[in-house]
Scaffold this active site. Structure first.
Site, PDB file in Angstrom:
ATOM      1  CD  GLU A  12     -25.651 -18.039 -40.583  1.00 14.39           C
ATOM      2  OE1 GLU A  12     -24.924 -19.045 -40.651  1.00 14.39           O
ATOM      3  OE2 GLU A  12     -25.793 -17.251 -41.526  1.00 14.39           O
ATOM      4  CD  GLU A  14     -28.598 -19.432 -44.724  1.00 13.75           C
ATOM      5  OE1 GLU A  14     -28.149 -18.496 -44.045  1.00 13.75           O
ATOM      6  OE2 GLU A  14     -29.485 -20.207 -44.304  1.00 13.75           O
TER       7      GLU A  14
END
Length: 266
Positions: free
Chosen positions: A120, A140
């Protein structure tokens, strides 16, 4: 919460983020190599401070974000997260970057892992230079978390929705070669060479007019938020000061005089 992570092992250096400025280029290095540069709140605060300096300094045109050692960033430090720490800053996001990138261009120089929050961070940069051994992914869901630091928002705009969905829902990874094929990586290098090549790319950007570079980035980043009928007016608000600047005059003179322009950033 978002990102994935590794350990809270201390960095070799006491400084969790290193900053170096050379010839108009600022290199910001996450310095927790034994933790694969997993991000803590301290790291986020230090990166945010470095990005503020990047935007404020008139002698710096472009930044490079990288990690010390063999990994770019393995994401959020899960041990710190388990203790209740959240490595995001209000208004700035994860790593001090994902919700408010700098006004000036930022290049990610990626070696090894760019996973979870690390991916990210790379997605929040404007350009990515990666070694062939680099790995990108948003794992995640494997930890019961979600990619809330921009992965779910940015990735579908960079690759086909089906590709983004597959990565996010399976927690799978992309090789650097695959990421390059999808346009997520601008330049591929041999292992250990990403920072050197990112510096070279940054130098090419830093050679240009700093006001023009920053304004051009802002138009690209903001134009989709503007109504279609209003885009040229909104663009003029950002670009007119550039055309009125001393740098614009210097660029024209340097061209006619066949010399290298001497930018002042004004």
């Amino acid at each position: 919460m978002t990102e994935t992570a590794i350990t809270d092992a201390p960095a070799i250096d006491d400084e969790v983020v290193l900053v170096e400025v050379t010839d108009g280029v600022m290199v910001i290095s996450i310095n927790r190599p034994r933790a694969r540069n997993a991000v803590t709140l301290q790291v986020s605060q230090a990166v945010a401070a470095a990005l503020d300096e990047l935007d404020e300094r008139s002698d710096v045109t472009v930044g490079v974000l990288t990690g010390v050692g063999t990994s770019f960033c393995a994401g959020m430090d899960l041990k710190a997260y388990a203790r209740g720490e959240r490595p995001s800053i209000e208004g700035r996001g994860f790593g001090g970057l994902t919700e408010r990138p700098p006004l000036k261009p930022l290049i990610a120089a990626v070696e090894g892992h760019a996973l979870g929050g690390g991916f990210e961070l790379a997605l929040a940069c404007d350009l990515v230079v990666a070694s062939r051994g680099a790995t990108f992914g948003l794992p995640e869901v494997r930890r019961g978390l979600v990619a809330a630091a921009g992965g779910l928002l940015r990735l579908p705009h960079r690759v086909p929705t089906s590709v983004a969905m597959h990565l996010v829902l399976t927690g799978g990874t992309l090789t650097a070669e695959e990421a390059h094929q999808w346009g997520l990586v601008n330049e591929l290098t041999e292992d250990g060479e990403s920072l050197r090549h990112a510096r070279q790319l940054a130098a090419r950007i830093a050679a240009n007019g700093p006001l023009a570079v920053a304004a051009s980035k802002q138009v690209i980043m903001q134009h989709e938020q503007w109504p279609v009928a209003d885009r040229f007016r909104a663009q003029r608000e950002l670009l007119d000061p550039v055309f009125r600047s001393a740098d614009a005059q210097e660029g024209a003179r340097a061209f006619t005089e066949k010399r290298t322009p001497q930018w002042k950033g004004c």
